[in-house]
Design an enzyme around this catalytic site. Structure first.
Site, mmCIF file in Angstrom:
data_model
loop_
_atom_site.group_PDB
_atom_site.id
_atom_site.type_symbol
_atom_site.label_atom_id
_atom_site.label_comp_id
_atom_site.label_asym_id
_atom_site.label_seq_id
_atom_site.Cartn_x
_atom_site.Cartn_y
_atom_site.Cartn_z
ATOM 1 N N GLU A 23 0.841 -1.192 0.000
ATOM 2 C CA GLU A 23 0.000 0.000 0.000
ATOM 3 C C GLU A 23 0.876 1.242 0.000
ATOM 4 O OE1 GLU A 23 -3.873 1.736 2.424
ATOM 5 O OE2 GLU A 23 -3.030 -0.208 2.944
ATOM 6 N N ASP A 299 2.218 2.219 3.927
ATOM 7 C CA ASP A 299 1.558 3.450 3.496
ATOM 8 C C ASP A 299 2.584 4.559 3.276
ATOM 9 O OD1 ASP A 299 -0.493 5.010 2.599
ATOM 10 O OD2 ASP A 299 -1.558 5.134 4.492
#
Length: 337
Positions: A23, A299
């Site tokens: 991600e 992230d």
């Protein structure tokens, strides 16, 4: 202040060097992807329409969204051997003109492929962007990206703005007009990554996922698998309560679903650890979804690779579980060698 980009070394951590992250955000050379295009206020009533982030943080993020070498340097320091990158949010979902969204999705996918996947094939994979304003075009671009660029699936940044004159007019993925996209996704056996971050976005993504569960999409296309970030946006904690309350209602009022929400969560969804630094939160996700459905992620650049690696590598846990979450599950899902 900006995020920490170095291992703290407060406690000695033996670095695990096989981790896979899924991600991880990048920018586009064709438009500013971390806002609507053309720009509109992100928060009504807020000065300049922006949330109150500090300037060093924003400057660091802007730099790293478009800096391949810094990303690789950070991955090396953190023991991340492979990362699947995707366009930052809102990305293509925030492009207000439908035809421009189709064009920029294709051009951005090609650019990310060239900069990351083609240039560093052993280090990077790609989740492509698709223009859900035109679901048939989204299906075509998904197929092209998977077959030509080797994309591992598609990244959908939540709802899609569908009215260039009214940014509050949005479309969710359970809308019947999105059926061509779901059909193609099932045919290609690819994963969509439904992503957002922070509290408000997380609640929106959790609600979006429940809409998909209730819509019957996952009954029509049983092989579809969806990746949610941030330990599945609180759904592992809430899903038993949701099922309990839905069970006392009138079946069918919430949609034509055939299974429980827990069933869909455990059979059609994966959860990443992106943005999570809490063992109890991870444990709850494992307990509810199973360790085979939990995946390490960071992230980046909105979170620190180094902080995430220090936490994950140094945590006390069963080593088979650590390997499964750290890289083995991702290798199995995406057929990585």
């Amino acid at each position: 202040m900006a995020l920490n980009r170095k291992t703290t070394e407060t406690i000695k951590v033996d670095r695990l060097n096989q981790k896979i992250a899924l991600e991880e955000a990048v920018g586009s050379p064709y438009f500013i992807a971390h806002g609507t295009h053309p720009p509109t206020p992100m928060i009504t009533g807020m000065k300049d329409g922006l949330p109150p982030y500090n300037i060093p943080f924003l400057e660091d993020i802007d730099d790293r969204l478009n800096n391949v070498e810094k990303g690789l340097e950070s991955m090396d320091a953190s023991g991340i051997t492979y990362a699947t990158v995707s366009l930052t949010c809102p990305g293509v979902e925030g492009i207000l003109d439908p035809d421009e969204a189709v064009e920029l999705a294709r051009k951005t996918n090609d650019a990310i492929y060239e900069l990351y996947v083609k240039s560093h094939p052993t280090r990077f994979g790609l989740f492509c962007s698709v223009a859900m304003k035109k679901p048939e075009e989204a299906a075509k671009e998904l197929e092209r990206a998977v077959k030509v660029l080797g994309a591992k699936g598609a990244l959908i940044n939540g709802f899609t703005n569908i009215d260039k004159d009214d940014v509050s007019n949005v479309r969710y993925l359970d809308d019947p007009v999105c059926e061509p996209f779901w059909k193609k996704l099932s045919e290609l056996d690819s994963c969509p990554n439904l992503s957002q971050a922070a509290y408000g976005f997380g609640i929106e993504t959790a609600g979006h996922s429940l809409r998909i569960m209730c819509s019957g999409i996952l009954d029509r296309y049983k092989n579809v698998q969806i990746i949610l970030g941030h330990c599945a946006e609180s759904l592992p904690f809430l899903v038993h309560r949701i099922d309990h309350r839905m069970a006392i209602g009138i079946r069918g009022n919430n949609g034509p679903y055939k299974k429980s929400m827990m069933y869909y969560l455990q059979n059609n969804f994966y959860a990443t650890l992106a943005g999570v630094r809490r063992e109890s939160t991870m444990r709850n996700t494992i307990d509810e979804m199973g360790e085979s459905r939990v995946l390490f992620s960071v992230d980046y650049p909105y979170e620190s690779n180094e902080d995430a690696a220090d936490w994950f590598d140094g945590m006390q846990m069963n080593e088979n579980t650590r390997k499964a979450i750290g890289w083995e599950n991702a290798k199995r899902i995406f057929k990585l060698t």
